[in-house]
Design a protein around this motif. Structure first.
Motif, PDB file in Angstrom:
ATOM      1  N   ARG A 155      -8.855 -38.821  39.316  1.00 24.87           N
ATOM      2  CA  ARG A 155      -7.887 -37.785  38.528  1.00 24.87           C
ATOM      3  C   ARG A 155      -7.919 -38.655  37.087  1.00 24.87           C
ATOM      4  O   ARG A 155      -7.969 -40.042  37.032  1.00 24.87           O
ATOM      5  CB  ARG A 155      -6.626 -37.723  39.103  1.00 24.87           C
ATOM      6  CG  ARG A 155      -6.454 -36.855  40.383  1.00 24.87           C
ATOM      7  CD  ARG A 155      -5.271 -36.879  40.896  1.00 24.87           C
ATOM      8  NE  ARG A 155      -4.934 -35.949  42.036  1.00 24.87           N
ATOM      9  CZ  ARG A 155      -4.908 -36.493  43.131  1.00 24.87           C
ATOM     10  NH1 ARG A 155      -4.971 -37.818  43.610  1.00 24.87           N
ATOM     11  NH2 ARG A 155      -4.897 -35.577  44.167  1.00 24.87           N
ATOM     12  N   THR A 156      -8.338 -37.898  36.022  1.00 27.18           N
ATOM     13  CA  THR A 156      -8.361 -38.394  34.694  1.00 27.18           C
ATOM     14  C   THR A 156      -7.109 -38.498  33.975  1.00 27.18           C
ATOM     15  O   THR A 156      -6.298 -37.953  34.005  1.00 27.18           O
ATOM     16  CB  THR A 156      -9.576 -37.820  33.913  1.00 27.18           C
ATOM     17  OG1 THR A 156      -8.939 -36.408  33.829  1.00 27.18           O
ATOM     18  CG2 THR A 156     -10.807 -37.970  34.608  1.00 27.18           C
ATOM     19  N   LEU A 157      -7.227 -39.505  32.953  1.00 24.82           N
ATOM     20  CA  LEU A 157      -5.850 -39.693  32.075  1.00 24.82           C
ATOM     21  C   LEU A 157      -6.241 -38.416  31.068  1.00 24.82           C
ATOM     22  O   LEU A 157      -7.339 -38.379  30.311  1.00 24.82           O
ATOM     23  CB  LEU A 157      -6.272 -41.009  31.405  1.00 24.82           C
ATOM     24  CG  LEU A 157      -5.210 -41.247  30.451  1.00 24.82           C
ATOM     25  CD1 LEU A 157      -3.964 -41.472  30.958  1.00 24.82           C
ATOM     26  CD2 LEU A 157      -5.675 -42.653  29.635  1.00 24.82           C
ATOM     27  N   LYS A 158      -5.310 -37.730  30.836  1.00 26.97           N
ATOM     28  CA  LYS A 158      -5.152 -36.704  29.915  1.00 26.97           C
ATOM     29  C   LYS A 158      -4.745 -37.113  28.494  1.00 26.97           C
ATOM     30  O   LYS A 158      -3.594 -36.711  28.186  1.00 26.97           O
ATOM     31  CB  LYS A 158      -4.285 -35.357  30.366  1.00 26.97           C
ATOM     32  CG  LYS A 158      -4.658 -35.117  31.945  1.00 26.97           C
ATOM     33  CD  LYS A 158      -6.260 -34.562  32.100  1.00 26.97           C
ATOM     34  CE  LYS A 158      -6.498 -34.270  33.474  1.00 26.97           C
ATOM     35  NZ  LYS A 158      -7.847 -33.857  33.630  1.00 26.97           N
ATOM     36  N   VAL A 159      -5.732 -37.632  27.819  1.00 25.61           N
ATOM     37  CA  VAL A 159      -5.174 -38.068  26.435  1.00 25.61           C
ATOM     38  C   VAL A 159      -6.129 -37.780  25.717  1.00 25.61           C
ATOM     39  O   VAL A 159      -7.581 -38.053  25.815  1.00 25.61           O
ATOM     40  CB  VAL A 159      -4.840 -39.668  26.129  1.00 25.61           C
ATOM     41  CG1 VAL A 159      -4.775 -40.111  24.817  1.00 25.61           C
ATOM     42  CG2 VAL A 159      -3.680 -39.986  27.008  1.00 25.61           C
ATOM     43  N   GLU A 160      -6.241 -36.960  24.668  1.00 21.77           N
ATOM     44  CA  GLU A 160      -7.320 -36.553  23.454  1.00 21.77           C
ATOM     45  C   GLU A 160      -8.106 -37.481  23.152  1.00 21.77           C
ATOM     46  O   GLU A 160      -7.718 -38.559  22.564  1.00 21.77           O
ATOM     47  CB  GLU A 160      -6.736 -35.621  22.403  1.00 21.77           C
ATOM     48  CG  GLU A 160      -7.729 -34.870  21.590  1.00 21.77           C
ATOM     49  CD  GLU A 160      -7.306 -34.044  20.471  1.00 21.77           C
ATOM     50  OE1 GLU A 160      -8.010 -33.524  19.672  1.00 21.77           O
ATOM     51  OE2 GLU A 160      -5.836 -33.958  20.506  1.00 21.77           O
TER      52      GLU A 160
ATOM     53  N   THR B 145       0.278 -41.945  25.690  1.00 23.27           N
ATOM     54  CA  THR B 145       0.340 -40.624  25.150  1.00 23.27           C
ATOM     55  C   THR B 145      -0.646 -40.418  23.811  1.00 23.27           C
ATOM     56  O   THR B 145      -0.548 -39.489  23.169  1.00 23.27           O
ATOM     57  CB  THR B 145       1.865 -40.616  24.549  1.00 23.27           C
ATOM     58  OG1 THR B 145       2.144 -41.647  23.855  1.00 23.27           O
ATOM     59  CG2 THR B 145       2.712 -40.273  25.844  1.00 23.27           C
TER      60      THR B 145
ATOM     61  N   GLU C 243     -11.983 -39.725  26.587  1.00 22.95           N
ATOM     62  CA  GLU C 243     -13.156 -39.683  27.356  1.00 22.95           C
ATOM     63  C   GLU C 243     -14.387 -40.425  26.603  1.00 22.95           C
ATOM     64  O   GLU C 243     -15.371 -40.409  27.135  1.00 22.95           O
ATOM     65  CB  GLU C 243     -13.263 -38.316  27.758  1.00 22.95           C
ATOM     66  CG  GLU C 243     -13.851 -37.383  26.531  1.00 22.95           C
ATOM     67  CD  GLU C 243     -12.428 -36.816  25.628  1.00 22.95           C
ATOM     68  OE1 GLU C 243     -12.792 -36.134  24.654  1.00 22.95           O
ATOM     69  OE2 GLU C 243     -11.540 -37.077  26.298  1.00 22.95           O
TER      70      GLU C 243
ATOM     71  N   TYR D 255     -12.440 -45.776  35.734  1.00 28.17           N
ATOM     72  CA  TYR D 255     -11.610 -45.150  36.810  1.00 28.17           C
ATOM     73  C   TYR D 255     -11.795 -45.862  38.096  1.00 28.17           C
ATOM     74  O   TYR D 255     -11.413 -45.596  39.350  1.00 28.17           O
ATOM     75  CB  TYR D 255     -11.956 -43.635  36.993  1.00 28.17           C
ATOM     76  CG  TYR D 255     -11.227 -42.920  35.936  1.00 28.17           C
ATOM     77  CD1 TYR D 255      -9.934 -42.517  35.722  1.00 28.17           C
ATOM     78  CD2 TYR D 255     -11.971 -42.518  34.768  1.00 28.17           C
ATOM     79  CE1 TYR D 255      -9.528 -42.034  34.506  1.00 28.17           C
ATOM     80  CE2 TYR D 255     -11.774 -41.661  33.849  1.00 28.17           C
ATOM     81  CZ  TYR D 255     -10.438 -41.422  33.773  1.00 28.17           C
ATOM     82  OH  TYR D 255      -9.812 -40.976  32.482  1.00 28.17           O
TER      83      TYR D 255
END
Length: 366
Positions: A142-147, A235, A150, A159
């Protein structure tokens, strides 16, 4: 990698232009997939094994290689790694070929009744039978959702920890509240060859899913100023010259703080994906393959499903249940492989034929 796993991987096949012809193809190299090799081998059915992971062991190696397992018959306790090693030793007489780091993308019935199977890397098979032992599917972190984060994957964002030495002497932020997050935070915070310059554990709340002993040890290290624990969520990020220099952490108080770092480790768990199996036209129920309880055959004759990937009335997701299913599936497959042969139940204790197959001497009983 363990030596017994190395032994198995040493038999990994190379690229083939023509399809590989085989009696059986096993999709999944977890404990049940490995034991399926054994049960097929006893019936002189040769198998190839495909797995999306780069090593055998499935969930046992990915999720709990060093966690104790207590419900394997006649084995009071073993780790996931030890169980995998034992199974690899057990199947050595049968010479199964492993195709690791590959995901099966195509399965179709040919005019001669066999199955054409292809992987995303171009390996092709013509097989009389298919055994799906894919657990709950292939695991993706499950990935980190920060623009923009990646861009730093596998250089500063990780990960999984494949090489702990890479993090020695670095300023590390570990994100997560489960066993993996706590275990690695403790590993890098304590004295040893991989000790980091600094370790910050970041979790969205001051409660954990990890082992209580690990949480207690983390709090001890924080009190001794050996590491820090911060409540909040990532964030945003700061970059300079193409490198990640800091993350922005918003706490429960709504205040956003900048946390400098060299490396970011994120452990949000692994999400199982059934993947292409869902598109093979097999009967499904809640993303699991429907099978009978005589042969553990799917809705497509010649395709069997064993272990956590299948479902039937009374199903229990236990490794020992998967072992039972593998035994009956092997007998169910025998008529597809040897339509002219009557397959009889024999016992490894007394059968000279099975002793020959296993490469052991037949005992002499008084």
């Amino acid at each position: 990698m363990h030596p017994h796993i190395d032994d198995a991987v040493a038999r990994t096949a190379g690229d083939h232009d023509a399809p590989i012809e085989t009696d059986a193809l096993i999709v999944g190299a977890g404990p049940v997939g490995l034991f399926q090799v054994f049960e097929l081998g006893l019936l002189e059915i040769k198998a190839h094994v495909v797995d999306s992971l780069p090593h055998p062991g499935g969930q046992c190696i990915e999720l709990y290689p060093d966690k104790p397992i207590y419900d394997i018959p006649a084995v009071p306790v073993c780790t996931g790694r030890e169980l995998t090693d034992s199974l690899l030793r057990q199947i050595q007489p049968f010479g199964a070929t492993f195709h690791l780091g590959q995901e099966v993308t195509t399965v179709r019935r040919e005019a001669d009744g066999r199955f054409f199977v292809a992987t995303g890397k171009g390996t092709q098979f013509l097989t009389k039978t298919v055994f799906i032992a894919a657990g709950v599917g292939s695991f993706q972190p499950r990935t980190l959702k920060v623009e923009g984060i990646e861009r730093h994957l596998d250089s500063q964002l990780f990960y999984r920890v494949k090489d702990p030495a890479r993090f020695a002497g670095k300023n590390i932020v570990v994100v997560g509240g489960g066993d993996s997050a706590l275990d690695w935070a403790l590993h890098f915070a304590q004295d040893g060859p991989h000790r980091a310059e600094s370790v910050i554990l970041l979790h969205r709340r001051d409660a954990f899913r990890a082992a209580p002993a690990s949480v207690a040890r983390m709090r001890e290290l924080c009190e001794a100023y050996e590491m820090q624990f911060v409540v909040g969520q990532v964030t945003g990020l700061d970059e300079a010259d193409g490198r990640l220099t800091a993350i922005k952490v918003t706490g429960g108080d709504g205040v956003t703080r900048v946390v400098p770092l060299d490396m970011l480790l994120v452990f949000f768990g692994l999400s199982p994906k059934l993947g292409p199996i869902a598109d093979w036209g097999l009967a499904l129920e809640r993303k699991q393959l429907v099978v009978d309880t005589e042969k553990f055959e799917t809705s497509e004759p010649g395709i069997f499903a064993v272990g956590d990937v299948n479902t039937y009335p009374g199903k229990k997701k236990l490794i020992l249940s998967g072992f039972h299913e593998a035994a009956l599936a092997a007998f169910g497959a025998a008529p597809h492989v040897f339509p002219e042969r009557r397959v009889l139940l024999q016992y490894t204790t007394t059968s000279p034929k099975l002793h020959k197959v296993l490469g052991v001497e037949s005992p002499v009983f008084d």
